[in-house]
Scaffold this motif. Structure first.
Motif, PDB file in Angstrom:
ATOM      1  N   THR A  91       0.816  -1.216   0.000  1.00 53.56           N
ATOM      2  CA  THR A  91       0.000   0.000   0.000  1.00 53.56           C
ATOM      3  C   THR A  91       0.847   1.263   0.000  1.00 53.56           C
ATOM      4  OG1 THR A  91      -0.099  -0.020   2.431  1.00 53.56           O
ATOM      5  CG2 THR A  91      -1.863  -1.158   1.233  1.00 53.56           C
ATOM      6  N   ARG A  92       2.112   1.133   0.363  1.00 47.65           N
ATOM      7  CA  ARG A  92       3.016   2.296   0.330  1.00 47.65           C
ATOM      8  C   ARG A  92       4.432   1.800   0.125  1.00 47.65           C
ATOM      9  NH1 ARG A  92       2.493   4.581   5.390  1.00 47.65           N
ATOM     10  NH2 ARG A  92       4.353   3.520   6.131  1.00 47.65           N
ATOM     11  N   ASP A 127      -6.846   8.827  -5.160  1.00 47.59           N
ATOM     12  CA  ASP A 127      -5.877   7.879  -4.595  1.00 47.59           C
ATOM     13  C   ASP A 127      -4.942   8.596  -3.627  1.00 47.59           C
ATOM     14  OD1 ASP A 127      -7.048   6.126  -6.322  1.00 47.59           O
ATOM     15  OD2 ASP A 127      -5.367   6.009  -7.718  1.00 47.59           O
ATOM     16  N   GLY A 128      -4.634   7.907  -2.529  1.00 41.61           N
ATOM     17  CA  GLY A 128      -3.705   8.459  -1.548  1.00 41.61           C
ATOM     18  C   GLY A 128      -4.370   9.322  -0.506  1.00 41.61           C
ATOM     19  N   THR A 129      -5.643   9.670  -0.696  1.00 44.72           N
ATOM     20  CA  THR A 129      -6.336  10.533   0.270  1.00 44.72           C
ATOM     21  C   THR A 129      -7.556   9.862   0.891  1.00 44.72           C
ATOM     22  OG1 THR A 129      -7.705  11.536  -1.464  1.00 44.72           O
ATOM     23  CG2 THR A 129      -5.594  12.603  -0.963  1.00 44.72           C
ATOM     24  N   GLU A 151      -7.515   2.726   2.350  1.00 50.30           N
ATOM     25  CA  GLU A 151      -6.990   1.768   1.380  1.00 50.30           C
ATOM     26  C   GLU A 151      -8.048   0.781   0.886  1.00 50.30           C
ATOM     27  OE1 GLU A 151      -4.267   1.223  -0.289  1.00 50.30           O
ATOM     28  OE2 GLU A 151      -3.202   2.973   0.457  1.00 50.30           O
ATOM     29  N   LYS A 178      -4.771   6.090 -12.700  1.00 49.52           N
ATOM     30  CA  LYS A 178      -3.383   6.434 -13.000  1.00 49.52           C
ATOM     31  C   LYS A 178      -2.925   5.751 -14.291  1.00 49.52           C
ATOM     32  CE  LYS A 178      -1.918   7.365  -8.254  1.00 49.52           C
ATOM     33  NZ  LYS A 178      -0.999   6.993  -7.157  1.00 49.52           N
ATOM     34  N   ARG A 219      -6.933   0.956  -5.920  1.00 44.37           N
ATOM     35  CA  ARG A 219      -6.493   2.060  -6.781  1.00 44.37           C
ATOM     36  C   ARG A 219      -6.637   1.724  -8.256  1.00 44.37           C
ATOM     37  NH1 ARG A 219      -0.693   2.275  -3.955  1.00 44.37           N
ATOM     38  NH2 ARG A 219      -1.044   0.078  -4.408  1.00 44.37           N
TER      39      ARG A 219
END
Length: 383
Positions: free
Chosen positions: A135-136, A227-229, A232, A263, A373
């Motif tokens: 996830t990161r 995504d990212g905000t 998950e 993306k 995502r």
């Protein structure tokens, strides 16, 4: 020629174009229907004749005729040859469908199931399967020649375990047909089981609750944030701009928004998923600048139509357009959704429903979202 005559000619031209468009749309529909029928018949013909397998035997048993003889004996009479079949014994009852026939059955189900054509499918030997999802990633930063190096952001991983449930089907056939050697028993079993399994799985992959069945991708939390905000486990949605409908003006604009919300890394292999009724509306949308339709038919047999340059797959398990419905999905399905398969077992039952013989087939199937995502949804609402 006066202005009234010019206006009349313009109206006539417009009426002629409208007639052409209507006739053309009907032609596309008939072509799509014919291609779908051809694909289904071709799949069955491939099984019957062996074309496409390179083996010359449609049932997939050419490499092991002894296994075929033993399996067909079991189907017709219930008798099992120990030498051939004991290795396939299932402790829960019945026998595992031989690998050759299981491959053909799996392919037939795939041909009938849009999600099986799109998603990642994993074959497992046990009921316990999990995936590790990043996830990161590990962070990186720039430094000078003598700058101290401190620890970068640590990677983050998430363990995902699809819910695996058991799906069964029990087609019935009379003993007289079983005794008829001219009857294509293996082909009949593949047709019956593939259609039944595909129907049950299709619902579960989209709206399944994850209890004794796969979890459908429409049952996850949704959020409008990028995504990212967002969390998950939440899927991003794009509002259509209308209450239970597309926006009244420039309705296709939100489809462009949906594409670019994904993306580029995911967009390369992306595809649309929607019901036929939803696609029917979208097929009338045109680009405001050129007047071209944004939907394009597949020009070759077996090739899907495209929407904004991306393949479109029809799935009648997707909801029809209504207030707050999630009727359109777009994403890289190989990354977004994972299907987990186990071998299929078969139990012959000549007693329960005489004069019919039942073939109780069971398979364990799981499914879940792997990467939120990689998937975007359209919610038919103003916001």
């Amino acid at each position: 020629m006066d202005l009234s005559e010019i206006g009349s000619l313009i109206r006539q031209q417009g009426d002629a174009f409208q007639e052409f468009k209507t006739a053309n749309n009907e032609r596309f529909k008939s072509v799509e229907s014919a291609l779908a029928d051809f694909a289904k018949k071709h799949a069955r013909m491939t099984f019957a004749t062996g074309s496409g397998s390179g083996s010359g035997s449609g049932d997939g048993f050419s490499a092991d005729p002894e296994a075929k003889r033993a399996f067909m004996s079991y189907l017709r009479t219930g008798e099992v040859e120990a030498k051939s079949m004991f290795s396939d014994s299932d402790p829960s009852g019945g026998y595992l469908i031989p690998e050759q026939l299981d491959r053909v059955l799996t392919k037939a189900v795939r041909d009938l199931s849009p999600l099986r054509q799109l998603a990642r499918v994993v074959k497992v030997d046990s009921g316990d399967y999990s995936m590790i999802h990043s996830t990161r990633g590990t962070g990186a930063t720039w430094v000078g020649e003598r700058t101290a190096r401190t620890e970068t952001t640590a990677p983050s991983f998430q363990k995902i375990s699809p819910t695996i449930g058991e799906c069964y089907s029990m087609p019935l056939i009379t003993q007289n047909l079983l005794d008829d050697n001219a009857f294509d028993l293996a082909g009949w079993i593949v047709d019956e089981l593939s259609e039944n399994f595909a129907a049950a799985e299709g619902v579960a992959f989209v709206t399944g609750d994850g209890i004794v069945r796969p979890r459908g991708f429409l049952t996850y939390d949704i959020a409008s944030t990028a995504d990212g905000t967002r969390a998950e486990n939440a899927v991003q949605y794009i509002a259509s701009g209308g209450a239970g409908a597309f926006a009244s003006s420039n309705p296709s604009d939100k489809l462009f928004t949906m594409v670019h919300a994904l993306k580029p890394a995911y967009r390369r292999n992306a595809a649309w998923l929607m019901s036929t009724s939803t696609l029917e509306q979208i097929r009338t949308f045109k680009l405001a600048t050129t007047g071209d339709y944004i939907w394009k038919p597949g020009l070759e047999a077996g090739q899907p139509a495209t929407l904004l340059g991306y393949p479109v797959f029809e799935d009648e398990n997707m909801p029809t357009i209504a207030a707050n419905s999630l009727s359109i999905a777009f994403g890289d399905w190989q990354r977004a959704y994972t299907i987990v398969d186990r071998s299929t077992s078969l139990l012959r039952d000549p007693f329960s429903q005489k004069p019919y013989v039942g073939f109780y087939a069971a398979k364990r199937v799981g499914g879940c979202i792997r990467d939120t995502r990689a998937l975007k949804l359209m919610k038919f609402a103003t916001s």
